[in-house]
Design a protein around this motif. Structure first.
Motif, PDB file in Angstrom:
ATOM      1  N   THR A 142     -78.354 -42.928 -38.465  1.00  0.00           N
ATOM      2  CA  THR A 142     -78.196 -42.134 -37.241  1.00  0.00           C
ATOM      3  C   THR A 142     -77.939 -43.034 -36.046  1.00  0.00           C
ATOM      4  OG1 THR A 142     -79.705 -40.467 -38.132  1.00  0.00           O
ATOM      5  CG2 THR A 142     -79.258 -40.398 -35.775  1.00  0.00           C
ATOM      6  N   SER A 193     -78.684 -37.499 -31.621  1.00  0.00           N
ATOM      7  CA  SER A 193     -77.530 -38.240 -32.146  1.00  0.00           C
ATOM      8  C   SER A 193     -76.207 -37.646 -31.666  1.00  0.00           C
ATOM      9  CB  SER A 193     -77.570 -38.262 -33.673  1.00  0.00           C
ATOM     10  OG  SER A 193     -77.549 -36.945 -34.200  1.00  0.00           O
ATOM     11  N   GLU A 224     -74.379 -44.175 -35.341  1.00  0.00           N
ATOM     12  CA  GLU A 224     -73.457 -43.203 -34.758  1.00  0.00           C
ATOM     13  C   GLU A 224     -73.408 -43.296 -33.236  1.00  0.00           C
ATOM     14  OE1 GLU A 224     -74.563 -39.335 -36.009  1.00  0.00           O
ATOM     15  OE2 GLU A 224     -74.687 -39.847 -38.152  1.00  0.00           O
ATOM     16  N   LYS A 230     -82.316 -38.235 -34.869  1.00  0.00           N
ATOM     17  CA  LYS A 230     -81.239 -37.292 -35.166  1.00  0.00           C
ATOM     18  C   LYS A 230     -81.158 -36.174 -34.132  1.00  0.00           C
ATOM     19  CE  LYS A 230     -83.978 -34.376 -38.322  1.00  0.00           C
ATOM     20  NZ  LYS A 230     -84.075 -33.858 -39.708  1.00  0.00           N
ATOM     21  N   ARG A 271     -83.974 -43.719 -38.012  1.00  0.00           N
ATOM     22  CA  ARG A 271     -83.116 -43.808 -39.180  1.00  0.00           C
ATOM     23  C   ARG A 271     -81.848 -44.581 -38.819  1.00  0.00           C
ATOM     24  NH1 ARG A 271     -83.629 -41.393 -43.911  1.00  0.00           N
ATOM     25  NH2 ARG A 271     -81.818 -41.009 -45.236  1.00  0.00           N
TER      26      ARG A 271
END
Length: 768
Positions: A509, A487, A512, A484, A506
């Motif tokens: 994330t 990200s 994206e 993150k 994750r």
């Protein structure tokens, strides 16, 4: 090229194998015409003469082939077997003594002794060399201080040891003289120049009669410099074979003064490049002298800087590979290392070519126009960008100027906000001696490529990166990492990560980051977190269609949805080092992964025996061309799964075990008599626990190379049927039993008796 064939203790060397997939060089060997006599002279200096340590110097201008001659001698079979220890290192005008000594020490000990930070490497090297007949090559020495700095590490003695150096400077060669006179490398004769040019242009065939006179004039006007001959070949080979065009080249060459000849010939080659190749070449000039540039990094950096644009984004990697092949084929870039299948792993620039690139970059105070290349933008657009790489001198000046970039003499630019990229490849010259690198990085808001793998960054790195929104290429060495934190980098294409702690990736994330193409995570444990809602739902349409390569270490697959790879439909390369044997198929529907052509799987040694029944949960994707498999109990079912790969060209098996001959015996036999690998060209066995190998001629119908390394003393024979494989041209052995070497030579002898030609080479290092 010369070849060694022996079963005695020694190093065997040969030309590289010939194969064409991927990026390959136009050269079939590195032998320069006209060096036969020179090589014989240098060899006599190395072998005969005084028993005391002697220094053999080869000197001459750049482009004469000093390094090539030294390499030819260094790899000669007689030289290989004459010396107990050999080591080669390339110097530069600015070098790191410790780094060079470590490199020599590793070669002298075959990298078997670990070097600690507190060790005195110079003393360790002296102790290793004492009492041995050694040959050390110091390539491209620029001043006598370099020898005085390193020479004390090479002990005296009456064992016939030699140090061979190459240098451009005659005074340096004469100063270094011990017993033997320095050897001045001469220019090629016109006949030798033509012989080399004809060989390169026509690939071993004779020149047509209508081009002969023009070709002889071109060769004559190269004025005996091999580099010029090869560079001229780089562009006339692509011309129409018309006499008038060749004579035009000859006339242009004849007007060049010898002192500027190399620069002007390179300029001519540069002028013949397509516009998009020019920034690719100049960018390589930013790498240090004698630097072996990793191809996989270079291509990703080119993409990050948008030197190579392609309307179909999924072909960007291929477009970059084509660009590098073009530069290789024009002799502007050299091959520094290849894989067994001849794909280029490392490339570099000749010193003269690099000097040319630096001149071009410095003409406007390091400003290079039209970068990145834009097909709709005129080449001489006024929109300039700064080419620079981080190094100690720059960091020191920044520190002194309180990081006010406009006060640094080496930069000479006014608008600091115009900085759009910074090129700082993996260097040993940046040792972070003066300041925190993040203090510098924060100044470059438009940076596209950032390499920070050589220094472990403090925890504040994530905050600094918040402002670097244009990053395409990011390589980090950090204490901890969460996906993150980056990200927001929506343009990121390449992520190379090294960290000491466990990483949680994750999934939500990751989805994206739609432009991510290449992920490589080193050292740390990786856990995929697919617990967030919808991330592993098979009905989800979330895809990372641009993802091409994914490599990671110590990944935990136990909590992973077995269909996670569906999210990467265009994945081409996958490398996993697994902590545990998965309890589910890694590729539940192998036919889905049609783009995957390279797969590397390594199982933790602690879980080796758990892999016995793995075959029931594992079937490989059908289009694999390259497979590396380590730490697995290779039962019949697994071998059958591999044999089903009809396109598999290279197979490497490391630290594995085949079936036992019987339950009552502890001998392990790999019996593939009734198994066929239809497309396999390269087979490598590394540290494989094997006692007996059974095969038939039909097992490997198109095999070209067999490599075996460190398989133990119980493995004593290569199947005799290998003599009947007509395509086999190389058997390479390293640290194997003497009897295995004998069996390889027997296969070679049988081949010669059956076919009447010497088409099989046997190379390697054989234990007594």
């Amino acid at each position: 090229m010369e070849v060694v064939e022996t079963c005695a203790k020694g190093t065997l060397s040969s030309g590289e194998p010939s194969n064409k997939p991927g990026i390959t060089s136009i050269y079939d060997d590195d032998e320069v015409v006209g060096f036969e006599k020179e090589a014989e002279i240098i060899m006599m200096k190395l072998i005969r003469g005084t028993k005391e340590r002697d220094l053999i110097s080869i000197y001459g201008m750049a482009g004469l082939g000093k390094t090539t001659l030294a390499r030819k001698v260094y790899n000669n079979p007689y030289i290989v077997n004459h010396f107990d220890v050999k080591a080669w290192c390339a110097l530069s005008q600015v070098y790191n003594r410790t780094t060079l000594l470590i490199e020599i020490f590793k070669q002298a000990t075959n990298d078997e002794i670990e070097i600690k930070e507190e060790d005195d490497v110079a003393d360790m090297l002296r102790r290793v060399l004492i009492g041995k007949r050694y040959l050390i090559v110091l390539d491209d020495i620029w001043d006598v201080e370099a020898w005085e700095d390193l020479g004390t590490c090479f002990p005296q003695g009456k064992y016939g040891s030699r140090v061979m150096v190459t240098t451009r400077i005659e005074q340096v060669a004469k100063y270094l003289q011990h017993h033997s006179d320095p050897y001045s490398l001469s220019f090629l004769t016109s006949e030798q120049s033509w012989k080399l040019l004809e060989k390169k242009v026509f690939q071993g065939e004779s020149c047509p009669l209508n081009l002969l006179e023009a070709g002889l004039q071109v060769a004559q006007h190269c004025k005996g410099l091999p580099l010029v001959v090869v560079l001229v070949d780089g562009f006339i080979a692509k011309m129409k074979r018309e006499t008038s065009l060749w004579l035009e080249v000859a006339n242009n060459l004849s007007s060049l003064a010898l002192g500027e000849q190399s620069m002007k010939v390179i300029q001519s080659s540069y002028d013949h490049l397509e516009d998009h190749l020019k920034p690719c070449l100049l960018y390589m000039g930013l790498f240090p002298e004698d630097h072996k540039i990793p191809v996989h990094d270079l291509l990703k950096l080119w993409m990050a800087e948008e030197f190579v644009l392609n309307a179909e984004t999924e072909n960007m990697e291929e477009a970059c590979r084509v660009c590098l092949s073009d530069l290789l084929n024009r002799s502007l870039v050299m091959v520094s290392g290849t894989r067994v299948n001849r794909d280029v792993v490392y490339c570099s620039l000749h010193d003269v070519v690099r000097e040319f690139c630096l001149r071009k970059l410095t003409e406007d105070n390091y400003i290079q126009v039209a970068v990145p290349y834009n097909p709709y933008q005129h080449l001489h657009s006024t929109e300039s960008r700064l080419c620079i790489y981080i190094h100690d001198d720059l960091v020191k000046q920044l520190d002194y100027s309180e990081y006010q970039l406009d006060k640094i003499p080496m930069l000479y630019f006014k608008e600091t906000n115009s900085l759009e990229f910074i090129a700082h490849p993996k260097l040993n010259t940046w040792n972070n001696q003066y300041s925190n690198p993040l203090d510098l990085v924060v100044k470059f808001r438009f940076v596209r490529a950032l390499y920070l793998m050589d220094v472990e960054l403090p925890n504040s790195w994530a905050t600094v990166l918040q402002s670097l929104t244009q990053l395409r290429y990011l390589a980090l060495y950090v204490k901890q990492f969460q996906l993150k934190w980056i990200s927001h980098l929506h343009h990121l294409q390449t992520l190379h990560l090294k960290t000491r702690k466990r990483i949680w990736l994750r999934a939500s994330t990751l989805w994206e980051m739609t432009k991510i193409r290449h992920v490589n995570i080193n050292r740390s444990s990786v856990v995929w977190d697919f617990n967030d809602e919808g991330s592993c739902d098979e009905t989800s349409t979330t895809m990372l269609e641009n993802m091409k390569t994914f490599h990671t270490c110590n990944i935990c697959l136990d909590n992973m949805n077995p269909g996670f790879l569906w999210r990467f439909p265009n994945l081409e390369e996958l490398g996993l080092k697994m902590k545990y044997v998965p309890e589910f198929p890694l590729f539940p529907i192998p036919e889905v992964y049609t783009c995957l052509h390279s797969l590397s799987l390594e199982l933790s040694s602690l879980k080796f025996w758990d892999s016995v029944g793995w075959k029931s949960n594992f079937v490989f994707p059908p289009n694999l061309r390259h497979l590396y498999f380590a730490g697995c109990f290779l039962r019949e079912g697994m071998v059958s799964n591999i044999a089903r790969l009809r396109k598999l060209e290279s197979l490497t098996l490391e630290e594995g075990v085949p079936c036992r001959i019987s339950e009552s015996e502890s001998l392990y036999c790999w019996d593939i008599t009734n198994v066929e690998f239809p497309a396999l060209k390269y087979l490598t066995l590394l540290r494989w626990h094997i006692d007996e190998w059974k095969a038939s001629e039909e097992s490997f119908p198109v095999l070209e190379e067999l490599s075996i390394e460190a398989t133990g003393q119980n493995f004593k024979e290569i199947p005799p049927c290998f003599a009947d494989i007509s395509t086999l041209r190389l058997i390479r052995l390293a640290y194997c039993s003497h009897s295995l070497g004998v069996s390889a030579m027997n296969i070679k002898r049988d081949r010669e008796e059956n076919t009447g030609c010497d088409s099989l080479q046997v190379l390697g290092v054989i234990n007594n």
